[in-house]
Motif scaffolding. Structure first.
Motif, PDB file in Angstrom:
ATOM      1  N   VAL A  11       0.855  -1.194   0.000  1.00  0.00           N
ATOM      2  CA  VAL A  11       0.000   0.000   0.000  1.00  0.00           C
ATOM      3  C   VAL A  11       0.885   1.236   0.000  1.00  0.00           C
ATOM      4  CG1 VAL A  11      -0.167   0.060   2.526  1.00  0.00           C
ATOM      5  CG2 VAL A  11      -2.008   1.058   1.132  1.00  0.00           C
ATOM      6  N   GLN A  12       0.375   2.311  -0.553  1.00  0.00           N
ATOM      7  CA  GLN A  12       1.122   3.571  -0.532  1.00  0.00           C
ATOM      8  C   GLN A  12       0.991   4.249   0.821  1.00  0.00           C
ATOM      9  OE1 GLN A  12      -0.321   5.860  -3.880  1.00  0.00           O
ATOM     10  NE2 GLN A  12       1.368   5.129  -5.169  1.00  0.00           N
ATOM     11  N   GLY A  14       0.002   6.629   3.605  1.00  0.00           N
ATOM     12  CA  GLY A  14      -1.288   7.292   3.771  1.00  0.00           C
ATOM     13  C   GLY A  14      -2.477   6.391   3.560  1.00  0.00           C
ATOM     14  N   GLY A  15      -2.226   5.214   3.034  1.00  0.00           N
ATOM     15  CA  GLY A  15      -3.298   4.270   2.772  1.00  0.00           C
ATOM     16  C   GLY A  15      -3.682   3.453   3.992  1.00  0.00           C
ATOM     17  N   SER A  16      -4.570   2.491   3.766  1.00  0.00           N
ATOM     18  CA  SER A  16      -5.111   1.671   4.850  1.00  0.00           C
ATOM     19  C   SER A  16      -5.073   0.187   4.482  1.00  0.00           C
ATOM     20  CB  SER A  16      -6.560   2.065   5.149  1.00  0.00           C
ATOM     21  OG  SER A  16      -6.659   3.408   5.557  1.00  0.00           O
ATOM     22  N   LEU A  17      -4.991  -0.614   5.516  1.00  0.00           N
ATOM     23  CA  LEU A  17      -5.133  -2.063   5.400  1.00  0.00           C
ATOM     24  C   LEU A  17      -5.851  -2.569   6.633  1.00  0.00           C
ATOM     25  CD1 LEU A  17      -1.621  -3.321   4.163  1.00  0.00           C
ATOM     26  CD2 LEU A  17      -3.766  -3.430   2.882  1.00  0.00           C
ATOM     27  N   ARG A  66      -3.785   5.767  14.905  1.00  0.00           N
ATOM     28  CA  ARG A  66      -3.813   5.328  13.495  1.00  0.00           C
ATOM     29  C   ARG A  66      -4.341   3.901  13.357  1.00  0.00           C
ATOM     30  NH1 ARG A  66       0.780   4.704  10.790  1.00  0.00           N
ATOM     31  NH2 ARG A  66       2.056   4.261  12.642  1.00  0.00           N
ATOM     32  N   ASN A  80      -4.681   2.633   9.524  1.00  0.00           N
ATOM     33  CA  ASN A  80      -4.905   3.814   8.694  1.00  0.00           C
ATOM     34  C   ASN A  80      -3.665   4.708   8.702  1.00  0.00           C
ATOM     35  OD1 ASN A  80      -7.596   2.969   8.288  1.00  0.00           O
ATOM     36  ND2 ASN A  80      -8.288   4.079  10.102  1.00  0.00           N
ATOM     37  N   SER A  81      -3.624   5.613   7.763  1.00  0.00           N
ATOM     38  CA  SER A  81      -2.504   6.569   7.667  1.00  0.00           C
ATOM     39  C   SER A  81      -1.165   5.851   7.752  1.00  0.00           C
ATOM     40  CB  SER A  81      -2.619   7.622   8.784  1.00  0.00           C
ATOM     41  OG  SER A  81      -3.837   8.307   8.717  1.00  0.00           O
ATOM     42  N   VAL A 118       4.651  -0.723   3.011  1.00  0.00           N
ATOM     43  CA  VAL A 118       4.142   0.620   2.758  1.00  0.00           C
ATOM     44  C   VAL A 118       5.197   1.372   1.943  1.00  0.00           C
ATOM     45  CG1 VAL A 118       3.219   2.732   3.759  1.00  0.00           C
ATOM     46  CG2 VAL A 118       2.921   0.551   4.957  1.00  0.00           C
TER      47      VAL A 118
END
Length: 120
Positions: A11-12, A14-17, A66, A80-81, A118
């Motif tokens: 994930v980039q 700032g993204g979420s998992l 987060r 998140n974030s 990330v």
């Protein structure tokens, strides 16, 4: 007892998992559960924990605000974030008792881990 962690991926920043952890037996429903993470050459570190009823949660300072740990029939870690420094293999673990704990020695069963990467 076997634990199965899933939901990792790339994930980039700032993204979420959302990670999930399931147990092979109902035993886990009476156990405090935890999430830990590990990067190569480092100790496995505490991330989050939740008591057997979900009423008590603990977080590492680095993820507070987060990440959110929750549970129903499985245990989840909403992330998140995300930051590049969150990159690690994430493990779920079942505790020796019903309480949440930040202490790795209080966990007796471990899942196989799921990779979270990330990118910046």
């Amino acid at each position: 007892v076997q634990l199965q962690a899933s939901g990792g991926g790339l994930v980039q920043a700032g993204g979420s998992l959302r990670l999930s952890c399931t147990c092979s037996k109902r035993t886990c429903s009476n156990n405090g559960m935890g999430w830990f993470r590990q990067t190569p050459g480092k100790e496995r570190e505490f991330v989050a924990a939740i008591s057997w009823r979900g009423g008590v949660t603990y977080y590492a300072d680095s993820v507070k605000g987060r990440f959110t740990v929750s549970r129903d029939n499985a245990v989840y870690l909403q992330m998140n974030s995300l930051k590049p420094e969150d990159t690690a293999v994430y493990y779920c673990a079942a505790g020796r008792g019903s309480a949440a704990s930040t202490d790795r020695s209080q966990y007796q069963y471990w899942g196989q881990g799921t990779q979270v990467t990330v990118s910046s």
